[in-house]
Design a protein around this motif. Structure first.
Motif, PDB file in Angstrom:
ATOM      1  N   PHE A 157       0.837  -1.191   0.000  1.00 35.71           N
ATOM      2  CA  PHE A 157       0.000   0.000   0.000  1.00 35.71           C
ATOM      3  C   PHE A 157       0.874   1.244   0.000  1.00 35.71           C
ATOM      4  CE2 PHE A 157      -1.942  -3.569   2.024  1.00 35.71           C
ATOM      5  CZ  PHE A 157      -3.215  -3.613   1.456  1.00 35.71           C
ATOM      6  N   MET A 158       0.641   2.114  -0.955  1.00 35.59           N
ATOM      7  CA  MET A 158       1.397   3.376  -0.995  1.00 35.59           C
ATOM      8  C   MET A 158       0.635   4.402  -0.177  1.00 35.59           C
ATOM      9  SD  MET A 158       2.620   3.426  -4.937  1.00 35.59           S
ATOM     10  CE  MET A 158       3.620   2.127  -5.635  1.00 35.59           C
ATOM     11  N   THR A 159       1.236   4.785   0.927  1.00 32.86           N
ATOM     12  CA  THR A 159       0.501   5.609   1.892  1.00 32.86           C
ATOM     13  C   THR A 159       1.188   6.947   2.170  1.00 32.86           C
ATOM     14  OG1 THR A 159       1.577   4.180   3.518  1.00 32.86           O
ATOM     15  CG2 THR A 159      -0.739   3.762   3.105  1.00 32.86           C
ATOM     16  N   GLY A 160       2.203   7.290   1.373  1.00 38.62           N
ATOM     17  CA  GLY A 160       2.896   8.554   1.621  1.00 38.62           C
ATOM     18  C   GLY A 160       3.564   8.558   2.978  1.00 38.62           C
ATOM     19  N   ALA A 161       3.890   9.756   3.464  1.00 34.13           N
ATOM     20  CA  ALA A 161       4.562   9.843   4.764  1.00 34.13           C
ATOM     21  C   ALA A 161       3.576   9.563   5.887  1.00 34.13           C
ATOM     22  CB  ALA A 161       5.168  11.227   4.943  1.00 34.13           C
ATOM     23  N   LYS A 162       2.389  10.132   5.764  1.00 33.29           N
ATOM     24  CA  LYS A 162       1.366   9.879   6.801  1.00 33.29           C
ATOM     25  C   LYS A 162       0.007  10.150   6.171  1.00 33.29           C
ATOM     26  CE  LYS A 162      -0.068   9.267  11.132  1.00 33.29           C
ATOM     27  NZ  LYS A 162      -1.301   8.615  10.660  1.00 33.29           N
ATOM     28  N   MET A 163      -0.693   9.052   5.896  1.00 35.05           N
ATOM     29  CA  MET A 163      -2.005   9.191   5.245  1.00 35.05           C
ATOM     30  C   MET A 163      -3.090   9.114   6.321  1.00 35.05           C
ATOM     31  SD  MET A 163      -3.480   6.915   2.084  1.00 35.05           S
ATOM     32  CE  MET A 163      -2.472   7.644   0.809  1.00 35.05           C
ATOM     33  N   PRO A 164      -4.037  10.046   6.321  1.00 35.70           N
ATOM     34  CA  PRO A 164      -5.101   9.974   7.331  1.00 35.70           C
ATOM     35  C   PRO A 164      -5.849   8.638   7.217  1.00 35.70           C
ATOM     36  CG  PRO A 164      -5.219  12.034   6.087  1.00 35.70           C
ATOM     37  CD  PRO A 164      -4.192  11.173   5.404  1.00 35.70           C
ATOM     38  N   PRO A 165      -6.235   8.048   8.353  1.00 39.18           N
ATOM     39  CA  PRO A 165      -6.912   6.748   8.334  1.00 39.18           C
ATOM     40  C   PRO A 165      -8.110   6.709   7.393  1.00 39.18           C
ATOM     41  CG  PRO A 165      -6.454   7.401  10.588  1.00 39.18           C
ATOM     42  CD  PRO A 165      -5.998   8.529   9.726  1.00 39.18           C
TER      43      PRO A 165
END
Ligand code: FMN
Length: 261
Positions: A157-165
């Motif tokens: 899963f590509m979620t960036g640095a911090k992806m909101p839930p």
């Protein structure tokens, strides 16, 4: 059904934790739908007492209980042995698992010599900022396959640095549901009883290597005691794979073992 999750992000509420949480929810609802209650325990590996492997080889040569670190490693291993399914989840750091997961793998290296996880089904998860996670998932699958586990699948899963839930859920709910379904069915239907071609090849490769180990070594004695040095033995545990799979696996395993020292 007992599931153990080994989650190696140090961030208790980071991307990996959120993906894992959604995965757990899916597993629980699959359990309810199928009348098979799912009991989940999650270990946040980075928050456990697990020292860094020093490479002293005590686990290889004397036995894992002789590890000088005397921390929670053997408790983790007991939990793996008590589970039906294991979910291993790591964030991607510089194109691989993070150091916390790699250290756990290194601490369990004696299981490469004396495989103990046949009959366990594993599913692999990786989160990354934006890179593909093929190498990370290969690190995980190499370890679990060498330990004898049945691989039900993997997902990244590509979620960036911090992806909101909420965004993780919006983007990936379907993929997580599909992955959890695959894992649930593999555990529920005990698919480990029909090992994959790769599982069979790994066994045969190890069989040739450890059968040639010094006879007074712990590894040789372990393999001998299990009956695995017998050339008629095609896998760690009784299984349902047919000759069309076990025959070629024997040949490929033998061939690959020629490249091992
Ligand atoms: C030290 C470090 C190295 C990283 N290296 C990569 C990388 O090579 N490629 C990438 O796509 N993401 C990289 N990331 C981003 C993380 O993989 C990503 O944000 C992940 O979802 C973090 O999960 P967490 O929130 O559970 O810790 C890196 C993050 C850190 C902290």
């Amino acid at each position: 059904m007992k599931i153990l999750t080994l989650m190696s992000s140090f961030r208790k509420h980071g991307n990996t934790a959120h993906v894992v949480e959604l995965f757990h929810q899916e597993l629980k609802s699959l359990g309810e739908q199928n009348g098979e209650p799912v009991e989940i325990e999650m270990l946040q590996v980075g928050h456990m007492d697990l020292g860094l492997c020093r490479g002293c080889r005590a686990c290889f040569d004397l036995g894992e209980e002789k590890c000088p670190l005397q921390d929670e490693l053997l408790a983790v291993k007991d939990k793996i042995l008590a589970a039906d399914g294991i979910l291993a989840a790591s964030p991607l750091y510089v194109d691989d698992v993070n150091g916390i997961m790699k250290n756990l793998i290194d601490r369990l290296a004696h299981v490469c010599h004396r495989p103990q996880f046949a009959g366990k089904t594993v599913y692999l998860l990786a989160t990354s900022g934006g890179s593909p996670a093929g190498h990370t998932l290969r690190t995980l699958s190499t370890a679990w396959l060498t330990w004898g586990a049945h691989l039900a699948g993997s997902a990244s899963f590509m979620t960036g640095a911090k992806m909101p839930p909420d965004e993780i859920s919006e983007r990936y709910q379907e993929k997580i549901a599909r992955s959890a379904g695959k894992f649930f069915r593999a555990v529920n239907q005990e698919r480990y009883k029909n090992p994959s071609f790769i599982n069979l090849v790994v066994f045969r490769t190890q069989q040739r290597a450890w059968s040639n180990a010094p006879q007074d070594s712990l590894d040789y004695q372990y393999w001998k005691k299990q009956g695995w040095t017998d050339a008629q033995c095609s896998y760690y545990i009784p299984h349902q794979a047919g000759i069309l799979k076990t025959g070629p696996a024997k040949g490929v395993g033998w061939f690959l073992s020629l490249f091992m020292g």
